[in-house]
Write a protein that holds these residues in place. Structure first.
Motif, PDB file in Angstrom:
ATOM      1  N   ASP A 182     -91.831 -59.927  -5.495  1.00 15.94           N
ATOM      2  CA  ASP A 182     -91.229 -59.013  -4.878  1.00 15.94           C
ATOM      3  C   ASP A 182     -89.643 -58.761  -5.727  1.00 15.94           C
ATOM      4  OD1 ASP A 182     -90.241 -60.901  -3.482  1.00 15.94           O
ATOM      5  OD2 ASP A 182     -89.973 -59.855  -1.672  1.00 15.94           O
ATOM      6  N   THR A 212     -85.153 -58.394  -5.457  1.00 17.30           N
ATOM      7  CA  THR A 212     -85.200 -58.583  -4.089  1.00 17.30           C
ATOM      8  C   THR A 212     -83.781 -57.928  -3.410  1.00 17.30           C
ATOM      9  OG1 THR A 212     -83.885 -60.385  -3.929  1.00 17.30           O
ATOM     10  CG2 THR A 212     -86.301 -60.908  -4.162  1.00 17.30           C
ATOM     11  N   PRO A 213     -83.741 -57.543  -2.063  1.00 19.81           N
ATOM     12  CA  PRO A 213     -82.310 -57.283  -1.633  1.00 19.81           C
ATOM     13  C   PRO A 213     -81.302 -57.855  -2.206  1.00 19.81           C
ATOM     14  CG  PRO A 213     -84.161 -56.926  -0.036  1.00 19.81           C
ATOM     15  CD  PRO A 213     -84.619 -57.801  -1.106  1.00 19.81           C
ATOM     16  N   TYR A 272     -82.354 -47.640  -4.740  1.00 20.65           N
ATOM     17  CA  TYR A 272     -83.147 -49.010  -4.408  1.00 20.65           C
ATOM     18  C   TYR A 272     -83.527 -48.991  -3.133  1.00 20.65           C
ATOM     19  CZ  TYR A 272     -84.171 -53.899  -3.711  1.00 20.65           C
ATOM     20  OH  TYR A 272     -84.995 -55.024  -3.315  1.00 20.65           O
ATOM     21  N   TYR A 273     -82.870 -48.833  -1.990  1.00 24.93           N
ATOM     22  CA  TYR A 273     -83.445 -48.943  -0.477  1.00 24.93           C
ATOM     23  C   TYR A 273     -84.237 -47.983  -0.243  1.00 24.93           C
ATOM     24  CZ  TYR A 273     -81.156 -53.353   0.490  1.00 24.93           C
ATOM     25  OH  TYR A 273     -80.876 -54.621   0.530  1.00 24.93           O
ATOM     26  N   TYR A 321     -86.414 -45.989  -1.889  1.00 23.72           N
ATOM     27  CA  TYR A 321     -87.535 -46.489  -2.669  1.00 23.72           C
ATOM     28  C   TYR A 321     -88.269 -47.616  -1.937  1.00 23.72           C
ATOM     29  CZ  TYR A 321     -91.139 -47.297  -6.177  1.00 23.72           C
ATOM     30  OH  TYR A 321     -92.344 -47.609  -6.869  1.00 23.72           O
ATOM     31  N   TYR A 322     -87.497 -48.878  -1.402  1.00 30.08           N
ATOM     32  CA  TYR A 322     -87.976 -49.793  -0.742  1.00 30.08           C
ATOM     33  C   TYR A 322     -88.646 -49.433   0.644  1.00 30.08           C
ATOM     34  CZ  TYR A 322     -88.570 -54.942  -0.825  1.00 30.08           C
ATOM     35  OH  TYR A 322     -88.995 -56.391  -0.656  1.00 30.08           O
ATOM     36  N   ARG A 323     -87.768 -48.834   1.206  1.00 35.23           N
ATOM     37  CA  ARG A 323     -88.466 -48.318   2.802  1.00 35.23           C
ATOM     38  C   ARG A 323     -89.676 -47.120   2.574  1.00 35.23           C
ATOM     39  NH1 ARG A 323     -82.618 -47.790   3.517  1.00 35.23           N
ATOM     40  NH2 ARG A 323     -82.559 -45.682   2.866  1.00 35.23           N
ATOM     41  N   TYR A 355     -92.107 -51.951  -1.283  1.00 32.68           N
ATOM     42  CA  TYR A 355     -91.859 -52.949  -2.389  1.00 32.68           C
ATOM     43  C   TYR A 355     -90.843 -52.481  -3.263  1.00 32.68           C
ATOM     44  CZ  TYR A 355     -95.114 -49.683  -4.810  1.00 32.68           C
ATOM     45  OH  TYR A 355     -95.622 -48.820  -5.603  1.00 32.68           O
ATOM     46  N   PRO A 356     -90.132 -53.176  -3.955  1.00 30.80           N
ATOM     47  CA  PRO A 356     -88.648 -52.930  -4.769  1.00 30.80           C
ATOM     48  C   PRO A 356     -89.303 -51.913  -6.104  1.00 30.80           C
ATOM     49  CG  PRO A 356     -89.191 -55.058  -5.088  1.00 30.80           C
ATOM     50  CD  PRO A 356     -90.446 -54.826  -3.895  1.00 30.80           C
TER      51      PRO A 356
END
Length: 204
Positions: free
Chosen positions: A114, A117-118, A138-139, A141-143, A147-148
């Motif tokens: 992953d 990562t954050p 980025y966040y 998309y992740y939400r 996945y990132p």
């Protein structure tokens, strides 16, 4: 291909990461702080993976008990570093989770991680590699995806894989990947049979 000796870039001593944000020291310190705890199993029966750049090894554990050990392994031609940019051929240091398996890969089996990562996204923002919009995207998309994103300036598609269509002799002598961790085809089959989605992978 320019040969790259197997080694680990020295990480900085532990410090207060928030005090160093905005400098090149920040990324090393944030990752160093993370890695200082990463080698401790989450529980006695946790199956997890430790990749050691300096030793060019991959070790599989259950808790503190070693289940398997592969050496030598290969990492990125650009070495292993706390921060990574797309196209740099660098293997990112840090703590990751397995999030996918590809059993039809050119590299025999590909076990995806992953990355970014954050923590890597935060470092990129604080060092000016990400704009605030990049960070927010980025966040978002992740939400939405779980996945990132793999297409940011930090790159993506990092994982553990076999040699596959690569050269086994090169694998025995040099770091040759574009940033992934490579083991032999036999070893990747063994590893894939023992880990699953969510398995923790530490690269240090």
């Amino acid at each position: 291909m320019i040969p790259v000796s197997r080694r680990r870039f020295t990480l900085m001593a532990l410090g207060a990461p928030l005090a160093l944000l905005g400098t090149q020291q920040a990324s090393a310190t944030l990752i160093d702080t993370l890695l200082s705890r990463a080698h401790v199993p989450r529980h006695d029966s946790e199956v997890w993976v430790l990749v050691d750049d300096r030793e060019a090894t991959l070790t599989l554990y259950r808790g503190n008990r070693q289940l398997d050990h592969f050496a030598p392994i290969s990492l990125g031609r650009g070495g292993a570093k706390p921060a990574r940019l797309r196209g740099s051929n660098v293997t990112p240091l840090g703590e990751f989770r397995v999030n996918r398996f590809n059993h039809e890969s050119d590299w025999h089996i590909f076990i995806g991680l992953d990355y970014p990562t954050p923590t890597h996204a935060r470092m990129a923002l604080e060092e000016g590699v990400f704009t605030q919009q990049d960070y927010d995207d980025y966040y978002d998309y992740y939400r939405r995806q779980g996945y990132p994103p793999q297409q940011t300036i930090l790159g993506g598609f990092i994982g553990i894989h076999g040699v596959g269509k690569g050269d086994p002799e090169v694998h025995q002598q040099f770091h040759w990947t574009q940033g992934c961790v490579a083991v032999t085809d036999e070893q990747i089959e063994r590893l894939a049979s023992l880990i699953g989605i969510g398995t923790r992978v530490v690269i240090r």
